[in-house]
Motif scaffolding. Structure first.
Motif, short mmCIF file in Angstrom:
data_model
loop_
_atom_site.label_atom_id
_atom_site.label_comp_id
_atom_site.label_asym_id
_atom_site.label_seq_id
_atom_site.Cartn_x
_atom_site.Cartn_y
_atom_site.Cartn_z
N ALA A 12 1.15 -1.56 -0.07
CA ALA A 12 -0.26 0.13 -0.09
C ALA A 12 1.00 1.63 0.60
O ALA A 12 0.38 1.95 -0.80
CB ALA A 12 -0.58 0.25 1.17
N ALA A 13 1.78 1.78 0.80
CA ALA A 13 3.06 2.86 1.12
C ALA A 13 3.34 2.69 -0.45
O ALA A 13 3.77 3.43 -0.71
CB ALA A 13 3.76 2.20 1.82
N LEU A 14 3.80 1.74 -1.06
CA LEU A 14 4.83 1.49 -2.32
C LEU A 14 3.29 1.89 -3.69
O LEU A 14 4.14 2.64 -4.39
CB LEU A 14 5.38 0.54 -2.55
CG LEU A 14 6.44 0.01 -2.14
CD1 LEU A 14 6.93 -1.58 -2.17
CD2 LEU A 14 7.29 0.77 -2.46
N THR A 15 2.22 1.58 -3.77
CA THR A 15 0.84 1.92 -4.51
C THR A 15 1.31 3.72 -3.99
O THR A 15 0.98 4.18 -5.25
CB THR A 15 -0.35 1.83 -4.01
OG1 THR A 15 -0.32 -0.01 -4.13
CG2 THR A 15 -1.41 2.06 -4.83
N ALA A 16 0.91 4.69 -3.00
CA ALA A 16 0.70 5.24 -2.65
C ALA A 16 1.50 6.98 -3.12
O ALA A 16 1.94 6.99 -3.89
CB ALA A 16 0.58 5.73 -1.49
N LEU A 17 2.85 5.49 -2.84
CA LEU A 17 4.47 6.08 -3.65
C LEU A 17 4.09 6.49 -4.74
O LEU A 17 5.03 7.09 -5.64
CB LEU A 17 5.36 6.00 -3.35
CG LEU A 17 5.70 5.82 -1.87
CD1 LEU A 17 7.10 5.07 -0.78
CD2 LEU A 17 6.51 7.34 -1.50
N THR A 18 3.97 5.57 -6.05
CA THR A 18 3.50 5.47 -7.57
C THR A 18 2.33 6.59 -7.67
O THR A 18 2.52 7.06 -8.53
CB THR A 18 2.98 3.91 -7.78
OG1 THR A 18 4.07 3.00 -7.23
CG2 THR A 18 3.40 3.70 -9.44
N THR A 19 1.93 6.27 -7.09
CA THR A 19 0.15 7.72 -7.16
C THR A 19 0.91 9.40 -7.40
O THR A 19 1.13 9.84 -8.21
CB THR A 19 -0.29 7.78 -6.41
OG1 THR A 19 -0.41 8.16 -5.70
CG2 THR A 19 -1.00 6.36 -6.71
N SER A 20 2.13 9.30 -6.88
CA SER A 20 3.09 10.58 -6.59
C SER A 20 4.17 10.64 -7.58
O SER A 20 3.40 11.90 -8.17
CB SER A 20 3.61 10.76 -5.47
OG SER A 20 3.05 10.58 -4.07
N PHE A 21 4.96 9.42 -7.71
CA PHE A 21 6.47 9.88 -8.95
C PHE A 21 5.41 10.06 -9.99
O PHE A 21 6.21 10.30 -11.07
CB PHE A 21 6.95 8.63 -8.68
CG PHE A 21 7.70 9.14 -7.20
CD1 PHE A 21 9.07 9.16 -7.75
CD2 PHE A 21 7.22 9.37 -5.95
CE1 PHE A 21 9.83 9.59 -5.76
CE2 PHE A 21 7.50 9.08 -4.25
CZ PHE A 21 9.79 9.64 -5.04
N TYR A 22 4.18 8.95 -10.23
CA TYR A 22 4.06 8.71 -11.51
C TYR A 22 2.05 8.94 -11.50
O TYR A 22 1.18 7.72 -12.22
CB TYR A 22 3.75 7.58 -12.30
CG TYR A 22 5.21 6.99 -11.84
CD1 TYR A 22 6.32 6.93 -13.73
CD2 TYR A 22 6.66 7.00 -10.94
CE1 TYR A 22 7.75 6.58 -13.17
CE2 TYR A 22 7.70 6.69 -11.15
CZ TYR A 22 7.73 6.18 -11.99
OH TYR A 22 9.95 5.98 -12.39
#
Length: 270
Positions: free
Chosen positions: A153-163
């Protein structure tokens, strides 16, 4: 005695194949968008429910930080939900995060993952985003829905920010969305100083990407306030974000809970 050049050659081959962790780590990446995708940062192993062209929904599931690269249990987080989501025009893919391995010894490239060390680095985010982009381009779905559990979930959230234009809908289950605060809660200090934290990047999330968070009220690991505070920051930034607290669910039980499945199925009905 082996020559130093031979030893160096062998080590180079092992490194190129993703390390010497398991026999499967050395095999060629199929890059068939079913069993694996070959990104610029290495091979990501996949568990695909089925393959259909132009699915209405391409569900991509990202597991949590369970075990380490030798444990072989990382892909189990969504076993039941993975099969239940296979309806109508949906295609479901569980993506094994870099450095992790599933129960069939299918290991994604990358340094051995260990939940006692940083898991949420920029390199990991870039690799996952590349894998998602490859699948999106190949299958051309109407919508890409990424569901992450715990570390996923943390990585999903970060992906929405970076991409910000990559994912159409993001769902975070039991998210440690303020990593320093979560690590202090877990260990008494932030022992993951290299890990990125989603709460630091809320202003980069696209305001056109719906982001939903689910947490259990009995989760003593990624406790509910971490999710509530993160969603509040997103809402302040103008993001379409909301959260739901599931009664009686713990950190472990939520990943296969009826409440999470029902929520995901409602998304597919809209």
């Amino acid at each position: 005695m082996k020559s130093p050049h031979l030893i160096l050659f062998i080590l180079t081959l092992l490194t190129a194949c993703g390390g010497g962790g398991s026999s499967n780590s050395a095999r060629v990446c199929e890059n068939d968008n079913v069993q694996s995708v070959d990104t610029s940062n290495g091979c990501l192993r996949l568990i695909s429910s089925r393959t259909i062209e132009n699915p209405r929904y391409l569900w991509i599931l990202l597991h949590g930080d369970r075990g380490d690269s030798s444990n072989g249990d990382s892909s189990d987080d969504f076993n039941q939900i993975r099969s239940d989501l296979v309806t109508g025009g949906s295609m479901v893919v569980a993506m094994i995060r870099p450095g992790y391995v599933d129960n069939n010894s299918n290991r994604s490239s990358g340094p051995d993952a260990d939940r006692d060390f940083d898991n949420y680095t920029e390199a990991v985010v870039d690799t996952l985003a590349a894998g998602i982009s490859i699948l999106k381009t190949h299958y051309e779905p109407e919508q890409v829905i990424v569901v992450g559990y715990s570390g996923g979930a943390a990585l999903t959230a970060l992906t929405t920010s970076f991409y910000p234009d990559l994912i159409d809908i993001a769902v975070l289950a039991a998210c440690p969305c303020n990593v320093p605060e979560w690590r202090i809660h877990r260990r008494g200090f932030n022992n993951w100083p290299r890990s990125l934290s989603p709460h630091d990047y809320v202003n980069e999330v696209s305001t056109s990407t719906p982001l939903y968070a689910i947490v259990g009220d009995e989760d003593t690991n990624t406790y509910s306030q971490l999710t509530i505070d993160y969603i509040g920051l997103l809402q302040t930034a103008g993001v379409m974000a909301s959260y739901e607290v599931l009664t009686g669910e713990t950190h472990n039980s939520i990943r296969g809970s009826d409440g999470l499945l029902a929520f995901l199925q409602r998304l597919a009905e809209d």
